[in-house]
Design an enzyme around this catalytic site. Structure first.
Site, PDB file in Angstrom:
ATOM      1  N   GLU A   1       0.814  -1.213   0.000  1.00  0.00           N
ATOM      2  CA  GLU A   1       0.000   0.000   0.000  1.00  0.00           C
ATOM      3  C   GLU A   1       0.848   1.262   0.000  1.00  0.00           C
ATOM      4  O   GLU A   1       0.486   2.269  -0.617  1.00  0.00           O
ATOM      5  CB  GLU A   1      -0.898  -0.016   1.228  1.00  0.00           C
ATOM      6  CG  GLU A   1      -1.799   1.179   1.384  1.00  0.00           C
ATOM      7  CD  GLU A   1      -2.684   1.032   2.611  1.00  0.00           C
ATOM      8  OE1 GLU A   1      -2.808   2.015   3.351  1.00  0.00           O
ATOM      9  OE2 GLU A   1      -3.235  -0.063   2.817  1.00  0.00           O
ATOM     10  N   ASP A   2       1.986   1.224   0.680  1.00  0.00           N
ATOM     11  CA  ASP A   2       2.767   2.444   0.867  1.00  0.00           C
ATOM     12  C   ASP A   2       3.794   2.686  -0.229  1.00  0.00           C
ATOM     13  O   ASP A   2       4.602   3.616  -0.123  1.00  0.00           O
ATOM     14  CB  ASP A   2       3.451   2.420   2.241  1.00  0.00           C
ATOM     15  CG  ASP A   2       2.440   2.533   3.369  1.00  0.00           C
ATOM     16  OD1 ASP A   2       1.352   3.074   3.128  1.00  0.00           O
ATOM     17  OD2 ASP A   2       2.728   2.075   4.483  1.00  0.00           O
TER      18      ASP A   2
END
Length: 285
Positions: A83-84
């Site tokens: 996600e990051d």
């Protein structure tokens, strides 16, 4: 709130505690190393290294739920690496940790994060999907959310504290109390964390409530004096003890946020001497 002491430990202490708690193996050590490298240098808004969050998530799983199998511990450690955007691909996770770990991390990834949607809508879509995910993914997500809630009182953003608490109550808590196994434990722990966060938030807001109560007292006295009425007026903000007792009453459930749903955070008492004065004050208000 049950204080496990995890939020006060640094990265090295958390890492040692995790590796002492789970059966040591190269796969978990590899996941721990990748998580450390992926989040190196990143800080959460309360000022702690981001990697401490993923280590605490894995420790909640292992220590408080007594779930220490390699796949779920690895998923907890790696739940934010896709996600990051830290340069780790799903295929790399699949090759290193196997299909099951990769699938759980993919499930836990917020695919709407960079969609451009408003936060409330993005989180609604993501959390509703997670709430319907398989049990293993949901358990890891709830451990993640539990650590976020426990860290919230240290966040400088009141808006974030309100948002995360509201999202948890609205999208993740419904139906949790009817489930058994680790979900019953998580339901209790999440409720404790939500209560504590609400108490801390009200503690920070209480001086404003007292200022509002004092202002209302002055306005009512001025209105009464203009009408030749001299009442006894007392104003108060709800005490922390009373607030804590109210939010923890058995069977009481707040749909969104107790800080906004409790209606007597500010209180003013007006004592007059005759029924005519009651009518006069009521008409004035």
């Amino acid at each position: 709130m049950t204080d496990t002491g995890l939020t006060r430990l640094d990265e090295s202490a958390l890492r040692a505690r995790l590796l002492a708690r789970v059966a040591p193996n190269q796969i978990i050590e590899r996941a721990t190393a990748i998580a450390g490298d992926a989040h190196r240098g990143r800080l959460r808004d309360e000022g702690t290294p981001y990697v401490c969050h993923v280590l605490r998530t894995a420790l909640i799983l292992a220590e408080e739920l007594h779930i220490s199998d390699t796949e779920r511990v690895c998923a907890a450690l790696l739940h934010d690496v896709l996600e990051d955007g830290v340069g780790i691909a799903l295929e790399q996770l699949r090759e290193t940790f196997g299909e099951r770990v990769a699938a759980m991390v993919h499930c836990l990834t917020d695919e709407f994060k960079h969609s451009g949607l408003p936060r409330a809508e993005r989180k609604r879509l993501y959390l509703q999907r997670i709430a319907g995910a398989d049990d293993d993914c949901l358990v890891v997500k709830l451990c993640d959310r539990l650590d976020n809630l426990r860290s919230l009182p240290d966040s400088p953003s009141l808006e974030k504290r309100e948002q995360v608490s509201r999202e948890t109550r609205v999208h993740l808590m419904p139906g949790l109390s009817q489930r058994s196994g680790p979900f019953s434990v998580l339901n209790r722990l999440l409720q404790e964390a939500l209560h504590y966060e609400a108490l801390c938030r009200y503690r920070d807001l209480r001086p404003d409530c007292q200022l509002l109560s004092d202002h209302i007292e002055k306005v009512l006295l001025a209105m009464a004096h203009c009408r030749g009425i001299y009442p006894i007026v007392t104003a108060r903000a709800k005490s922390l003890e009373s607030f804590a007792e109210k939010i923890q009453r058995p069977g009481k459930v707040y749909a969104v946020d107790p800080v906004t749903e409790i209606t007597d955070l500010c209180g003013v008492r007006v004592i007059v001497h005759t029924l005519d004065q009651v009518d006069a004050m009521a008409a004035a208000v």
